[in-house]
Design a protein around this motif. Structure first.
Motif, PDB file in Angstrom:
ATOM      1  N   THR A  50       0.945  -1.200  -0.035  1.00  0.00           N
ATOM      2  CA  THR A  50       0.013  -0.032  -0.047  1.00  0.00           C
ATOM      3  C   THR A  50       0.575   1.473  -0.075  1.00  0.00           C
ATOM      4  OG1 THR A  50      -0.173  -0.312   2.216  1.00  0.00           O
ATOM      5  CG2 THR A  50      -1.311  -1.540   0.929  1.00  0.00           C
ATOM      6  N   ARG A  51       2.330   1.207   0.000  1.00  0.00           N
ATOM      7  CA  ARG A  51       3.317   2.485  -0.014  1.00  0.00           C
ATOM      8  C   ARG A  51       3.383   3.040  -1.208  1.00  0.00           C
ATOM      9  NH1 ARG A  51       8.722   3.150   2.764  1.00  0.00           N
ATOM     10  NH2 ARG A  51       9.979   5.073   1.968  1.00  0.00           N
ATOM     11  N   GLU A  52       3.217   4.263  -1.627  1.00  0.00           N
ATOM     12  CA  GLU A  52       3.122   5.489  -3.115  1.00  0.00           C
ATOM     13  C   GLU A  52       4.607   5.875  -2.961  1.00  0.00           C
ATOM     14  OE1 GLU A  52       0.546   7.701  -2.709  1.00  0.00           O
ATOM     15  OE2 GLU A  52      -1.195   6.540  -3.575  1.00  0.00           O
ATOM     16  N   LEU A  53       5.051   5.130  -4.629  1.00  0.00           N
ATOM     17  CA  LEU A  53       6.447   5.847  -4.280  1.00  0.00           C
ATOM     18  C   LEU A  53       6.261   6.266  -5.832  1.00  0.00           C
ATOM     19  CD1 LEU A  53       7.312   1.773  -5.104  1.00  0.00           C
ATOM     20  CD2 LEU A  53       7.281   3.306  -2.986  1.00  0.00           C
ATOM     21  N   ARG A  54       7.823   6.874  -6.494  1.00  0.00           N
ATOM     22  CA  ARG A  54       7.200   7.435  -7.156  1.00  0.00           C
ATOM     23  C   ARG A  54       7.356   7.402  -8.317  1.00  0.00           C
ATOM     24  NH1 ARG A  54       9.477  12.824  -7.213  1.00  0.00           N
ATOM     25  NH2 ARG A  54      10.867  12.336  -8.819  1.00  0.00           N
ATOM     26  N   CYS A  55       6.178   6.865  -8.800  1.00  0.00           N
ATOM     27  CA  CYS A  55       6.383   5.977 -10.250  1.00  0.00           C
ATOM     28  C   CYS A  55       6.470   6.616 -12.090  1.00  0.00           C
ATOM     29  CB  CYS A  55       4.497   5.542 -10.126  1.00  0.00           C
ATOM     30  SG  CYS A  55       4.713   4.587 -12.130  1.00  0.00           S
ATOM     31  N   PHE A  56       7.339   5.895 -12.743  1.00  0.00           N
ATOM     32  CA  PHE A  56       7.822   6.656 -14.228  1.00  0.00           C
ATOM     33  C   PHE A  56       7.565   5.708 -15.119  1.00  0.00           C
ATOM     34  CE2 PHE A  56      10.786   8.702 -11.413  1.00  0.00           C
ATOM     35  CZ  PHE A  56      11.291   9.543 -11.866  1.00  0.00           C
ATOM     36  N   VAL A  57       6.846   6.247 -16.069  1.00  0.00           N
ATOM     37  CA  VAL A  57       6.234   5.741 -17.244  1.00  0.00           C
ATOM     38  C   VAL A  57       6.805   5.905 -18.318  1.00  0.00           C
ATOM     39  CG1 VAL A  57       4.799   5.015 -18.880  1.00  0.00           C
ATOM     40  CG2 VAL A  57       3.940   5.523 -16.416  1.00  0.00           C
ATOM     41  N   GLU A  58       7.918   4.947 -19.317  1.00  0.00           N
ATOM     42  CA  GLU A  58       8.850   5.756 -20.283  1.00  0.00           C
ATOM     43  C   GLU A  58       9.349   6.613 -20.169  1.00  0.00           C
ATOM     44  OE1 GLU A  58       5.921   6.264 -23.227  1.00  0.00           O
ATOM     45  OE2 GLU A  58       5.305   3.769 -23.816  1.00  0.00           O
ATOM     46  N   GLY A  59       9.814   6.505 -19.169  1.00  0.00           N
ATOM     47  CA  GLY A  59      11.288   7.761 -18.223  1.00  0.00           C
ATOM     48  C   GLY A  59      10.130   9.054 -17.937  1.00  0.00           C
ATOM     49  N   GLN A  60       9.451   8.998 -17.397  1.00  0.00           N
ATOM     50  CA  GLN A  60       8.202  10.901 -17.715  1.00  0.00           C
ATOM     51  C   GLN A  60       7.425  10.045 -15.527  1.00  0.00           C
ATOM     52  OE1 GLN A  60       8.873  13.375 -18.693  1.00  0.00           O
ATOM     53  NE2 GLN A  60       9.990  12.004 -20.645  1.00  0.00           N
ATOM     54  N   TYR A  61       7.912  10.993 -15.200  1.00  0.00           N
ATOM     55  CA  TYR A  61       7.357  10.357 -14.181  1.00  0.00           C
ATOM     56  C   TYR A  61       5.862  11.311 -14.187  1.00  0.00           C
ATOM     57  CZ  TYR A  61       6.495  12.397  -8.755  1.00  0.00           C
ATOM     58  OH  TYR A  61       5.218  12.250  -7.895  1.00  0.00           O
ATOM     59  N   VAL A  62       5.070  10.609 -13.066  1.00  0.00           N
ATOM     60  CA  VAL A  62       4.100  10.617 -13.485  1.00  0.00           C
ATOM     61  C   VAL A  62       3.151  10.997 -11.863  1.00  0.00           C
ATOM     62  CG1 VAL A  62       4.236   9.294 -16.053  1.00  0.00           C
ATOM     63  CG2 VAL A  62       3.531   7.972 -13.594  1.00  0.00           C
ATOM     64  N   GLY A  63       3.286  10.881 -11.154  1.00  0.00           N
ATOM     65  CA  GLY A  63       3.109  11.262  -9.547  1.00  0.00           C
ATOM     66  C   GLY A  63       3.369   9.945  -8.901  1.00  0.00           C
ATOM     67  N   MET A  64       2.796   9.529  -7.093  1.00  0.00           N
ATOM     68  CA  MET A  64       3.072   8.809  -6.570  1.00  0.00           C
ATOM     69  C   MET A  64       1.615   7.584  -6.807  1.00  0.00           C
ATOM     70  SD  MET A  64       5.144   9.834  -5.527  1.00  0.00           S
ATOM     71  CE  MET A  64       5.000   9.015  -3.524  1.00  0.00           C
ATOM     72  N   ALA A  65       2.472   6.427  -7.217  1.00  0.00           N
ATOM     73  CA  ALA A  65       1.682   5.693  -7.331  1.00  0.00           C
ATOM     74  C   ALA A  65       1.941   3.882  -6.181  1.00  0.00           C
ATOM     75  CB  ALA A  65       1.396   5.119  -8.440  1.00  0.00           C
ATOM     76  N   THR A  66       0.919   2.811  -6.011  1.00  0.00           N
ATOM     77  CA  THR A  66       1.885   1.516  -5.079  1.00  0.00           C
ATOM     78  C   THR A  66       2.506   0.959  -6.240  1.00  0.00           C
ATOM     79  OG1 THR A  66      -0.298   0.491  -5.788  1.00  0.00           O
ATOM     80  CG2 THR A  66      -0.708   1.739  -3.904  1.00  0.00           C
ATOM     81  N   LEU A  67       3.058   0.493  -5.632  1.00  0.00           N
ATOM     82  CA  LEU A  67       3.600  -0.468  -6.527  1.00  0.00           C
ATOM     83  C   LEU A  67       3.383  -1.495  -7.769  1.00  0.00           C
ATOM     84  CD1 LEU A  67       6.851  -1.760  -7.036  1.00  0.00           C
ATOM     85  CD2 LEU A  67       6.617  -3.561  -6.156  1.00  0.00           C
ATOM     86  N   THR A  68       2.298  -2.350  -7.834  1.00  0.00           N
ATOM     87  CA  THR A  68       0.736  -2.617  -8.375  1.00  0.00           C
ATOM     88  C   THR A  68       0.205  -1.410  -9.209  1.00  0.00           C
ATOM     89  OG1 THR A  68       0.769  -3.620  -6.501  1.00  0.00           O
ATOM     90  CG2 THR A  68      -0.798  -3.621  -8.216  1.00  0.00           C
ATOM     91  N   ASP A  69       0.172  -0.428  -8.636  1.00  0.00           N
ATOM     92  CA  ASP A  69      -0.751   0.796 -10.137  1.00  0.00           C
ATOM     93  C   ASP A  69       0.476   1.447 -10.417  1.00  0.00           C
ATOM     94  OD1 ASP A  69      -3.088   1.980 -10.877  1.00  0.00           O
ATOM     95  OD2 ASP A  69      -1.643   3.994  -9.556  1.00  0.00           O
ATOM     96  N   CYS A  70       1.867   1.288 -10.642  1.00  0.00           N
ATOM     97  CA  CYS A  70       2.984   2.005 -11.172  1.00  0.00           C
ATOM     98  C   CYS A  70       3.072   0.964 -12.307  1.00  0.00           C
ATOM     99  CB  CYS A  70       4.157   2.617 -10.207  1.00  0.00           C
ATOM    100  SG  CYS A  70       4.868   3.049 -11.611  1.00  0.00           S
ATOM    101  N   ALA A  71       2.699  -0.645 -11.594  1.00  0.00           N
ATOM    102  CA  ALA A  71       3.105  -2.079 -13.175  1.00  0.00           C
ATOM    103  C   ALA A  71       2.245  -2.254 -14.112  1.00  0.00           C
ATOM    104  CB  ALA A  71       3.592  -2.870 -12.208  1.00  0.00           C
TER     105      ALA A  71
END
Length: 225
Positions: free
Chosen positions: A60-81
């Motif tokens: 449930t911990r939110e991390l800084r999430c990157f998609v295709e090299g771009q920062y897209v905000g905070m998200a859980t590991l599952t949501d970022c994946a």
């Protein structure tokens, strides 16, 4: 004679009880020293860790999430994946350039730099060829190749104004390997180049990357001549 017989019986019973107590104590102590029935985890291929118990990787911990090299905000590991279209195990988790815990596909922790200044990309105009009567139909000489740039120290630096794509990749990355979670950027004309573990990627829009060349274990590119 009767008292003597009684004493022998008492002694015999006492000796028997002493022997029985010794046997019981021996069994108790030998059982306490007995090793485990199975070998320890380290003998079975290394330490086993349940990541669900690691506080830094709580689901449930939110991390800084990157998609295709771009920062897209905070998200859980599952949501970022999910945003990356990957399984959770395919994400790298580590410290990004800001020092915060982040999750992203391999090498996406290093954000894509802004485009280089136009003056570094534009090639100087080719001089108009001088024609002579002996060569009335001589065609203008076209300079081959394109500008090759390296991104280092938060700035773009020109390596050459006239290189082919393969030459640019070799000049930028031959003999250089990066670790998971790292990336090095370059530029060839309108293409952004990115070195990630075991390959070089290219992007025409500075956002979406695809593989350009594979890198071998010696940090070379046998497919590029």
């Amino acid at each position: 004679m009767q008292p003597s017989n009684d004493r022998r019986v008492i002694i015999a019973v006492g000796a028997g009880l002493a022997i029985l107590a010794a046997v019981v104590l021996a069994l108790v102590f030998s059982g306490g020293r007995q090793g485990p029935a199975e070998p320890p985890p380290a003998a079975q291929g290394g330490l086993t860790v349940d990541v669900a118990d690691a506080p830094s990787l709580e689901p449930t911990r939110e991390l800084r999430c990157f998609v295709e090299g771009q920062y897209v905000g905070m998200a859980t590991l599952t949501d970022c994946a999910r945003r990356n279209g990957l399984a959770t195990e395919a994400l790298d988790v580590g410290i990004d350039a800001t020092g915060a815990l982040a999750a992203a596909p391999t090498a996406a922790f290093a954000p894509v730099p802004a485009l280089p200044p136009v003056e570094l990309i534009e090639k100087p105009a080719a001089a108009t060829p001088v024609t002579t009567p002996a060569t009335p139909s001589a065609a203008p000489v076209q300079a081959g190749g394109t500008a090759c740039l390296r991104y280092a120290g938060s700035e773009w630096r020109a390596l050459s104004s006239n290189m082919s794509l393969n030459q640019c990749v070799q000049a930028l990355y031959a003999g250089t390997c990066v670790r998971p979670g790292e990336a090095q950027y370059g530029r060839w004309g309108d293409l952004t180049l990115r070195l990630v573990p075991r390959r070089v990627e290219q992007s025409g829009d500075n956002t979406r990357f695809r593989t350009l060349a594979e890198q071998d274990r010696n940090c070379q590119f046998p497919g590029l001549n």
